[in-house]
Enzyme design. Structure first.
Site, short mmCIF file in Angstrom:
data_model
loop_
_atom_site.label_atom_id
_atom_site.label_comp_id
_atom_site.label_asym_id
_atom_site.label_seq_id
_atom_site.Cartn_x
_atom_site.Cartn_y
_atom_site.Cartn_z
N LYS A 13 0.83 -1.22 0.00
CA LYS A 13 0.00 0.00 0.00
C LYS A 13 0.87 1.26 0.00
O LYS A 13 0.66 2.17 -0.81
CB LYS A 13 -0.92 0.02 1.24
CG LYS A 13 -1.85 -1.19 1.33
CD LYS A 13 -2.74 -1.13 2.58
CE LYS A 13 -2.01 -1.24 3.91
NZ LYS A 13 -1.35 -2.53 4.17
N ARG A 88 -10.03 0.27 8.64
CA ARG A 88 -9.59 -1.09 8.94
C ARG A 88 -10.58 -1.87 9.77
O ARG A 88 -10.29 -3.00 10.17
CB ARG A 88 -8.31 -1.04 9.73
CG ARG A 88 -7.16 -0.71 8.85
CD ARG A 88 -6.01 -1.49 9.36
NE ARG A 88 -4.95 -0.58 9.58
CZ ARG A 88 -3.70 -0.82 9.24
NH1 ARG A 88 -3.35 -1.94 8.75
NH2 ARG A 88 -2.79 0.05 9.43
N ARG A 127 11.81 -5.08 4.97
CA ARG A 127 11.53 -3.68 4.66
C ARG A 127 12.49 -2.74 5.39
O ARG A 127 12.84 -2.95 6.54
CB ARG A 127 10.09 -3.34 5.07
CG ARG A 127 9.81 -1.83 5.00
CD ARG A 127 8.36 -1.49 5.04
NE ARG A 127 7.69 -2.05 6.19
CZ ARG A 127 6.37 -2.07 6.33
NH1 ARG A 127 5.59 -1.56 5.39
NH2 ARG A 127 5.82 -2.59 7.41
N ARG A 160 11.14 -0.91 10.94
CA ARG A 160 10.02 -0.63 11.85
C ARG A 160 10.00 -1.62 13.01
O ARG A 160 10.24 -2.81 12.81
CB ARG A 160 8.70 -0.71 11.07
CG ARG A 160 8.20 0.64 10.62
CD ARG A 160 7.06 0.54 9.64
NE ARG A 160 5.89 -0.21 10.10
CZ ARG A 160 4.77 -0.29 9.42
NH1 ARG A 160 4.66 0.35 8.25
NH2 ARG A 160 3.76 -0.99 9.86
N ARG A 171 -0.32 -8.88 13.56
CA ARG A 171 -0.90 -7.93 12.59
C ARG A 171 -1.75 -8.66 11.56
O ARG A 171 -2.82 -8.17 11.17
CB ARG A 171 0.22 -7.13 11.91
CG ARG A 171 0.84 -6.11 12.86
CD ARG A 171 2.20 -5.65 12.40
NE ARG A 171 2.16 -4.98 11.10
CZ ARG A 171 3.24 -4.78 10.34
NH1 ARG A 171 4.43 -5.17 10.76
NH2 ARG A 171 3.11 -4.17 9.19
P1 AP5 Z 1 4.79 -1.59 1.87
O1 AP5 Z 1 4.41 -0.84 0.66
O2 AP5 Z 1 5.52 -0.87 2.93
O3 AP5 Z 1 3.51 -2.38 2.45
P2 AP5 Z 1 2.19 -1.84 3.16
O4 AP5 Z 1 1.03 -2.49 2.51
O5 AP5 Z 1 2.20 -0.36 3.26
O6 AP5 Z 1 2.40 -2.54 4.58
P3 AP5 Z 1 2.33 -1.93 6.04
O7 AP5 Z 1 3.13 -2.83 6.92
O8 AP5 Z 1 2.68 -0.48 6.06
O9 AP5 Z 1 0.86 -2.11 6.36
P4 AP5 Z 1 0.21 -2.14 7.72
O10 AP5 Z 1 -1.18 -2.04 7.32
O11 AP5 Z 1 0.55 -3.28 8.58
O12 AP5 Z 1 0.92 -0.92 8.52
P5 AP5 Z 1 0.46 0.57 8.81
O13 AP5 Z 1 1.65 1.42 8.80
O14 AP5 Z 1 -0.68 0.94 7.96
O15 AP5 Z 1 5.65 -2.87 1.38
C1 AP5 Z 1 6.18 -3.78 2.32
C2 AP5 Z 1 7.57 -4.25 1.84
O16 AP5 Z 1 7.43 -5.02 0.65
C3 AP5 Z 1 8.52 -3.09 1.48
O17 AP5 Z 1 9.82 -3.44 1.85
C4 AP5 Z 1 8.42 -2.99 -0.06
O18 AP5 Z 1 9.62 -2.53 -0.64
C5 AP5 Z 1 8.12 -4.44 -0.44
N1 AP5 Z 1 7.22 -4.53 -1.60
C6 AP5 Z 1 6.13 -3.75 -1.87
N2 AP5 Z 1 5.53 -4.15 -3.01
C7 AP5 Z 1 6.25 -5.21 -3.46
C8 AP5 Z 1 6.11 -6.05 -4.62
N3 AP5 Z 1 5.13 -5.86 -5.51
N4 AP5 Z 1 7.02 -7.03 -4.78
C9 AP5 Z 1 8.05 -7.22 -3.87
N5 AP5 Z 1 8.21 -6.45 -2.78
C10 AP5 Z 1 7.32 -5.45 -2.57
O19 AP5 Z 1 -0.06 0.42 10.30
C11 AP5 Z 1 0.83 0.17 11.36
C12 AP5 Z 1 0.09 0.08 12.68
O20 AP5 Z 1 -0.56 1.33 12.95
C13 AP5 Z 1 -1.04 -0.96 12.75
O21 AP5 Z 1 -0.55 -2.24 13.09
C14 AP5 Z 1 -1.92 -0.36 13.84
O22 AP5 Z 1 -1.37 -0.59 15.12
C15 AP5 Z 1 -1.86 1.12 13.54
N6 AP5 Z 1 -2.89 1.55 12.58
C16 AP5 Z 1 -2.69 2.07 11.34
N7 AP5 Z 1 -3.87 2.35 10.74
C17 AP5 Z 1 -4.84 1.99 11.62
C18 AP5 Z 1 -6.24 2.00 11.58
N8 AP5 Z 1 -6.91 2.44 10.49
N9 AP5 Z 1 -6.92 1.57 12.66
C19 AP5 Z 1 -6.27 1.13 13.77
N10 AP5 Z 1 -4.93 1.06 13.88
C20 AP5 Z 1 -4.22 1.49 12.81
MG MG Z 2 2.34 1.05 4.81
#
Ligand code: AP5
Ligand code: MG
Ligand code: ZN
Length: 216
Positions: A13, A88, A127, A160, A171
């Site tokens: 994402k 979410r 990552r 992270r 997660r």
């Molecule tokens: P990346 O693009 O970073 O993946 P992502 O989908 O953004 O994954 P996240 O870990 O950021 O999602 P998340 O939902 O767990 O975390 P968030 O920060 O939102 O890609 C991942 C890796 O893969 C990278 O190294 C990239 O280079 C590689 N990659 C990407 N595409 C690729 C491909 N096509 N092929 C190969 N490699 C690839 O949330 C974190 C925390 O915040 C949550 O756990 C929660 O505690 C809190 N939080 C956030 N939002 C909410 C909410 N709405 N409600 C409640 N709590 C929340």
């Molecule tokens: Mg992300």
């Protein structure tokens, strides 16, 4: 263009959002980034969020909805926005619908980055993120030119705290129990479009961008 990116942790994402917001010139709203910024600044909200984020658990809806409500009311969202990682839970999706209604806006499309669970652990544990500009890398799939250093700004790369094997497990469970039901929620509202997030990064960007150009 008012867009939501959905998908499990590690689906891509954030990686895709970086590219899409630069092409479509809309703000990137990531609740995860907002929590991490508040945590590193040590604000009261950040301290509260840290208790959840560090365990891999979702932060309570009231806190999360408040952030999005404030952010979407900013004038730069008038030309559109890309929500990454929100909503979410069903309660967040209901709150979002009320927020956009009250602002006279509409969600136009929900893009689900579909990636099998078997890909996610390697993506997340490999990552690396730039401390200065937030750009995302991967030690194998998207390495920087020089190890540990950002290509764009020469900033230092870090890992992270929730990208450990144990926390990724929590997660993913949170995703399956609380977030996956939203696919059905948006399917019923005829907003859901699926993109195969297992392709290489460039191919995924191409597919999303042509889908969005078709809607613009
Ligand atoms: P990346 O693009 O970073 O993946 P992502 O989908 O953004 O994954 P996240 O870990 O950021 O999602 P998340 O939902 O767990 O975390 P968030 O920060 O939102 O890609 C991942 C890796 O893969 C990278 O190294 C990239 O280079 C590689 N990659 C990407 N595409 C690729 C491909 N096509 N092929 C190969 N490699 C690839 O949330 C974190 C925390 O915040 C949550 O756990 C929660 O505690 C809190 N939080 C956030 N939002 C909410 C909410 N709405 N409600 C409640 N709590 C929340
Ligand atoms: Mg992300
Ligand atoms: Zn950087």
């Amino acid at each position: 263009m008012n867009v939501i990116f959905m998908g499990p942790p590690g689906a891509g994402k954030g990686t895709q959002a970086e590219k899409i917001v630069s092409e479509f010139q809309i703000p990137h709203i990531s609740t995860g980034d907002a929590f991490r910024a508040a945590m590193s600044q040590g604000t009261p909200m950040g301290i509260e969020a840290k208790g959840y984020v560090d365990k891999g658990l979702l932060v309570p809806d009231e806190i999360t909805n408040g952030i999005v409500r404030e952010r979407l009311a900013q004038p730069d969202c008038d030309k559109g926005f890309l929500l990454d990682g929100f909503p979410r839970t069903v309660a967040q999706a209901d709150a979002l619908s009320e927020i956009v209604d009250s602002l006279g806006k509409k969600i136009e499309v929900v893009i689900n980055l579909a990636v099998d669970r078997s890909y996610l652990l390697a993506r997340l544990t490999g990552r690396r993120i730039c401390k200065s500009c937030g750009s995302t890398y991967h030690v194998i799939f998207n390495p920087p030119q020089q190890e540990g250093v950002c290509d764009k700004c020469s900033g230092e790369l870090y890992q992270r705290s929730d990208d450990t094997e144990e926390k990724v497990g929590t997660r993913l469970d949170e995703y399956i129990n609380k977030t996956a039901p939203l696919l059905d929620y948006y399917q019923k509202r005829e907003l859901l479009r699926e993109v195969n997030g297992e392709q290489d990064i460039h191919a995924v960007t191409e597919q999303i961008s042509s889908l969005l150009r078709g809607l613009a």
